[in-house]
Design a protein around this motif. Structure first.
Motif, PDB file in Angstrom:
ATOM      1  N   ARG A  14       0.833  -1.204   0.000  1.00 32.74           N
ATOM      2  CA  ARG A  14       0.000   0.000   0.000  1.00 32.74           C
ATOM      3  C   ARG A  14       0.867   1.254   0.000  1.00 32.74           C
ATOM      4  NH1 ARG A  14      -5.400   1.099   0.974  1.00 32.74           N
ATOM      5  NH2 ARG A  14      -5.866  -1.062   1.448  1.00 32.74           N
ATOM      6  N   LYS A  15       1.980   1.215   0.730  1.00 31.09           N
ATOM      7  CA  LYS A  15       2.885   2.365   0.747  1.00 31.09           C
ATOM      8  C   LYS A  15       3.471   2.606  -0.642  1.00 31.09           C
ATOM      9  CE  LYS A  15       4.266   2.268   5.620  1.00 31.09           C
ATOM     10  NZ  LYS A  15       5.371   1.979   6.577  1.00 31.09           N
ATOM     11  N   MET A  16       3.821   1.533  -1.336  1.00 35.60           N
ATOM     12  CA  MET A  16       4.357   1.687  -2.689  1.00 35.60           C
ATOM     13  C   MET A  16       3.296   2.245  -3.626  1.00 35.60           C
ATOM     14  SD  MET A  16       6.963  -1.463  -3.468  1.00 35.60           S
ATOM     15  CE  MET A  16       7.612  -0.592  -4.888  1.00 35.60           C
ATOM     16  N   LEU A  17       2.064   1.825  -3.429  1.00 38.85           N
ATOM     17  CA  LEU A  17       0.971   2.320  -4.260  1.00 38.85           C
ATOM     18  C   LEU A  17       0.736   3.807  -4.035  1.00 38.85           C
ATOM     19  CD1 LEU A  17      -1.376   1.604  -6.216  1.00 38.85           C
ATOM     20  CD2 LEU A  17      -2.781   1.170  -4.179  1.00 38.85           C
ATOM     21  N   MET A  18       0.892   4.251  -2.795  1.00 37.24           N
ATOM     22  CA  MET A  18       0.581   5.634  -2.436  1.00 37.24           C
ATOM     23  C   MET A  18       1.782   6.572  -2.577  1.00 37.24           C
ATOM     24  SD  MET A  18      -2.595   5.690  -1.700  1.00 37.24           S
ATOM     25  CE  MET A  18      -2.761   7.267  -0.864  1.00 37.24           C
ATOM     26  N   MET A  19       2.962   6.048  -2.839  1.00 39.59           N
ATOM     27  CA  MET A  19       4.147   6.893  -2.883  1.00 39.59           C
ATOM     28  C   MET A  19       4.021   7.944  -3.993  1.00 39.59           C
ATOM     29  SD  MET A  19       6.962   4.202  -4.495  1.00 39.59           S
ATOM     30  CE  MET A  19       8.322   5.352  -4.454  1.00 39.59           C
ATOM     31  N   ARG A  20       4.512   9.137  -3.709  1.00 37.50           N
ATOM     32  CA  ARG A  20       4.451  10.241  -4.668  1.00 37.50           C
ATOM     33  C   ARG A  20       5.835  10.901  -4.760  1.00 37.50           C
ATOM     34  NH1 ARG A  20      -0.824  11.345  -5.812  1.00 37.50           N
ATOM     35  NH2 ARG A  20      -0.402  13.468  -6.549  1.00 37.50           N
ATOM     36  N   PRO A  21       6.796  10.188  -5.315  1.00 41.11           N
ATOM     37  CA  PRO A  21       8.157  10.721  -5.382  1.00 41.11           C
ATOM     38  C   PRO A  21       8.280  11.819  -6.439  1.00 41.11           C
ATOM     39  CG  PRO A  21       8.017   8.674  -6.596  1.00 41.11           C
ATOM     40  CD  PRO A  21       6.677   8.859  -5.938  1.00 41.11           C
ATOM     41  N   ALA A  22       9.263  12.654  -6.281  1.00 39.65           N
ATOM     42  CA  ALA A  22       9.586  13.655  -7.293  1.00 39.65           C
ATOM     43  C   ALA A  22      10.589  13.055  -8.266  1.00 39.65           C
ATOM     44  CB  ALA A  22      10.180  14.896  -6.634  1.00 39.65           C
ATOM     45  N   VAL A  23      10.553  13.520  -9.504  1.00 42.33           N
ATOM     46  CA  VAL A  23      11.499  13.035 -10.501  1.00 42.33           C
ATOM     47  C   VAL A  23      12.935  13.257 -10.028  1.00 42.33           C
ATOM     48  CG1 VAL A  23      12.372  13.387 -12.847  1.00 42.33           C
ATOM     49  CG2 VAL A  23       9.906  13.316 -12.432  1.00 42.33           C
ATOM     50  N   SER A  24      13.179  14.410  -9.417  1.00 42.38           N
ATOM     51  CA  SER A  24      14.536  14.734  -8.955  1.00 42.38           C
ATOM     52  C   SER A  24      15.023  13.748  -7.903  1.00 42.38           C
ATOM     53  CB  SER A  24      14.575  16.156  -8.392  1.00 42.38           C
ATOM     54  OG  SER A  24      13.649  16.309  -7.317  1.00 42.38           O
ATOM     55  N   GLU A  25      14.133  13.290  -7.035  1.00 39.98           N
ATOM     56  CA  GLU A  25      14.507  12.325  -5.999  1.00 39.98           C
ATOM     57  C   GLU A  25      14.935  11.002  -6.628  1.00 39.98           C
ATOM     58  OE1 GLU A  25      11.408  13.869  -2.516  1.00 39.98           O
ATOM     59  OE2 GLU A  25      10.921  12.135  -3.760  1.00 39.98           O
ATOM     60  N   ALA A  26      14.154  10.542  -7.588  1.00 39.28           N
ATOM     61  CA  ALA A  26      14.476   9.270  -8.243  1.00 39.28           C
ATOM     62  C   ALA A  26      15.772   9.381  -9.044  1.00 39.28           C
ATOM     63  CB  ALA A  26      13.326   8.860  -9.162  1.00 39.28           C
ATOM     64  N   ALA A  46       7.111   8.719 -10.545  1.00 37.82           N
ATOM     65  CA  ALA A  46       7.211  10.179 -10.540  1.00 37.82           C
ATOM     66  C   ALA A  46       6.850  10.765 -11.901  1.00 37.82           C
ATOM     67  CB  ALA A  46       8.627  10.595 -10.146  1.00 37.82           C
ATOM     68  N   LEU A  47       7.325  10.147 -12.976  1.00 39.08           N
ATOM     69  CA  LEU A  47       7.013  10.626 -14.323  1.00 39.08           C
ATOM     70  C   LEU A  47       5.512  10.510 -14.607  1.00 39.08           C
ATOM     71  CD1 LEU A  47      10.036   9.018 -16.178  1.00 39.08           C
ATOM     72  CD2 LEU A  47       9.611  11.487 -15.960  1.00 39.08           C
ATOM     73  N   ALA A  48       4.905   9.429 -14.141  1.00 36.73           N
ATOM     74  CA  ALA A  48       3.468   9.252 -14.348  1.00 36.73           C
ATOM     75  C   ALA A  48       2.659  10.322 -13.613  1.00 36.73           C
ATOM     76  CB  ALA A  48       3.035   7.861 -13.886  1.00 36.73           C
ATOM     77  N   LEU A  49       3.140  10.736 -12.439  1.00 32.34           N
ATOM     78  CA  LEU A  49       2.454  11.791 -11.700  1.00 32.34           C
ATOM     79  C   LEU A  49       2.467  13.110 -12.467  1.00 32.34           C
ATOM     80  CD1 LEU A  49       3.757  11.033  -8.097  1.00 32.34           C
ATOM     81  CD2 LEU A  49       1.410  10.769  -8.914  1.00 32.34           C
ATOM     82  N   GLU A  50       3.411  13.256 -13.394  1.00 38.79           N
ATOM     83  CA  GLU A  50       3.478  14.439 -14.253  1.00 38.79           C
ATOM     84  C   GLU A  50       2.853  14.169 -15.622  1.00 38.79           C
ATOM     85  OE1 GLU A  50       7.524  15.791 -14.489  1.00 38.79           O
ATOM     86  OE2 GLU A  50       7.670  16.178 -12.323  1.00 38.79           O
ATOM     87  N   ASN A  51       2.114  13.041 -15.721  1.00 38.14           N
ATOM     88  CA  ASN A  51       1.453  12.640 -16.964  1.00 38.14           C
ATOM     89  C   ASN A  51       2.429  12.377 -18.112  1.00 38.14           C
ATOM     90  OD1 ASN A  51      -1.189  12.850 -15.822  1.00 38.14           O
ATOM     91  ND2 ASN A  51      -1.109  15.067 -16.120  1.00 38.14           N
ATOM     92  N   ARG A  52       3.639  11.999 -17.793  1.00 35.13           N
ATOM     93  CA  ARG A  52       4.663  11.674 -18.799  1.00 35.13           C
ATOM     94  C   ARG A  52       4.708  10.146 -18.946  1.00 35.13           C
ATOM     95  NH1 ARG A  52       9.472  15.177 -16.192  1.00 35.13           N
ATOM     96  NH2 ARG A  52      10.727  14.198 -17.852  1.00 35.13           N
ATOM     97  N   TYR A  53       3.618   9.595 -19.479  1.00 35.91           N
ATOM     98  CA  TYR A  53       3.422   8.153 -19.435  1.00 35.91           C
ATOM     99  C   TYR A  53       4.406   7.374 -20.297  1.00 35.91           C
ATOM    100  CZ  TYR A  53      -0.880   9.255 -16.974  1.00 35.91           C
ATOM    101  OH  TYR A  53      -1.795   9.728 -16.065  1.00 35.91           O
ATOM    102  N   ASN A  54       4.734   7.872 -21.471  1.00 33.29           N
ATOM    103  CA  ASN A  54       5.674   7.143 -22.321  1.00 33.29           C
ATOM    104  C   ASN A  54       7.059   7.070 -21.679  1.00 33.29           C
ATOM    105  OD1 ASN A  54       3.764   6.614 -24.291  1.00 33.29           O
ATOM    106  ND2 ASN A  54       4.247   8.452 -25.473  1.00 33.29           N
ATOM    107  N   GLU A  55       7.479   8.166 -21.047  1.00 30.07           N
ATOM    108  CA  GLU A  55       8.758   8.157 -20.335  1.00 30.07           C
ATOM    109  C   GLU A  55       8.696   7.228 -19.127  1.00 30.07           C
ATOM    110  OE1 GLU A  55      10.684  12.263 -19.988  1.00 30.07           O
ATOM    111  OE2 GLU A  55       8.632  12.745 -20.639  1.00 30.07           O
ATOM    112  N   ALA A  56       7.522   7.187 -18.480  1.00 30.19           N
ATOM    113  CA  ALA A  56       7.348   6.295 -17.330  1.00 30.19           C
ATOM    114  C   ALA A  56       7.465   4.837 -17.755  1.00 30.19           C
ATOM    115  CB  ALA A  56       5.993   6.556 -16.674  1.00 30.19           C
ATOM    116  N   VAL A  57       6.848   4.496 -18.884  1.00 30.71           N
ATOM    117  CA  VAL A  57       6.947   3.130 -19.404  1.00 30.71           C
ATOM    118  C   VAL A  57       8.405   2.773 -19.664  1.00 30.71           C
ATOM    119  CG1 VAL A  57       6.485   1.682 -21.432  1.00 30.71           C
ATOM    120  CG2 VAL A  57       4.623   2.974 -20.367  1.00 30.71           C
TER     121      VAL A  57
END
Length: 269
Positions: A14-26, A46-57
């Protein structure tokens, strides 16, 4: 395949599901080790949270290349594929995550919701049921809600009512599942339908995220629709869909379910 409930593992999941890291942290973690699968999972998230889905994939795929036995990257990539409309790729990744870590109920849950929202409702029921054996009582609310609403969709109203036996309504739910619990209380007759939609109560109890109340309202109005269908009140059910469309949150599970109903009823073109 053996299925075992593990409270500690569930909390970690659940913690992994809820995590909201910043791109800079990763990226900082990857500077230390650019093959770190966990850091690449964080980057994809982190990329997905910024709607950068292709980069996230791509980030999750890199993680899989470096560690093909690290299940979270299959799960993460599956979520990004799903958000981008790549249904079968998402199901394939969720299935691989399940094979690698069959005790993680969240993997089963996401495959179930993906199947369900793409019209494979019957097939999703087994996955939702499997989740029950892997979860604690406080985690049963989403599962009972999906089983109830799915059986309503299939026209199995008795089965919908039967699914309510799977949850103990005296147990509190995690904050992220507040809406699911309120829906189950409605189905069980513990909340009156005319008192069900209570925005001040939602504002007090849901996750403190921007837009969260509107998102929860989508789910609650769809729950109200299902409730009225079970109780033989199709006009009231239609009214619930009308109200849902007023607060529509495109992409929300409930909105996805309600949209074809709204079109059939002539509520939206």
């Amino acid at each position: 395949m053996k299925f075992v409930f593990n409270a500690r593992r569930n909390e970690e999941a659940r913690k992994m599901l809820m995590m909201r890291p910043a791109v800079s942290e990763a990226e900082a973690a990857l500077k230390k080790d650019d093959t770190d699968a966990a850091a690449l999972y964080a980057l994809g998230t982190a990329l997905a949270l910024e709607n950068r889905y292709n980069e996230a994939v791509e980030a999750h795929s890199r993680g899989i290349a470096f560690d093909p036995f690290y299940a979270p990257n299959y799960f993460g990539r599956g979520r990004r594929h799903n958000a981008s409309g790549r249904f079968w790729q998402a199901v394939a990744d969720f299935t691989m995550a399940i094979h690698l870590d069959s005790s993680n109920w969240i993997y089963w849950y996401y495959r179930a919701t993906t199947l369900n929202l793409h019209g494979h409702v019957e097939e999703s029921l087994d996955d939702f049921t499997r989740c029950l054996s892997l979860t604690a009582p406080e985690e049963h609310y989403p599962l009972a809600d999906w089983l109830y609403t799915s059986n309503v969709e299939l026209g199995r109203y008795n089965a919908a009512e039967k699914s309510l036996e799977l949850v103990d309504a005296s147990v509190e739910a995690p904050q992220m599942d507040y809406g699911y619990r309120r829906s189950v209380l409605l189905y069980k007759g513990l909340v009156k339908p005319e008192e069900f939609i209570d925005i001040p109560l939602l504002e007090k109890n849901v996750l403190p995220q921007e837009g969260r109340v509107q998102l929860e309202l989508n789910g609650l109005y769809y729950s109200l629709y299902c409730y009225w269908m079970v109780h033989g009140e199709p006009e009231k059910a239609a009214d619930a869909i009308r109200e849902l469309m007023k607060v529509a949150w495109p992409g929300a599970f409930a909105h996805t379910k309600a949209l074809p109903i709204a079109k059939r009823l002539g509520i939206v073109p």
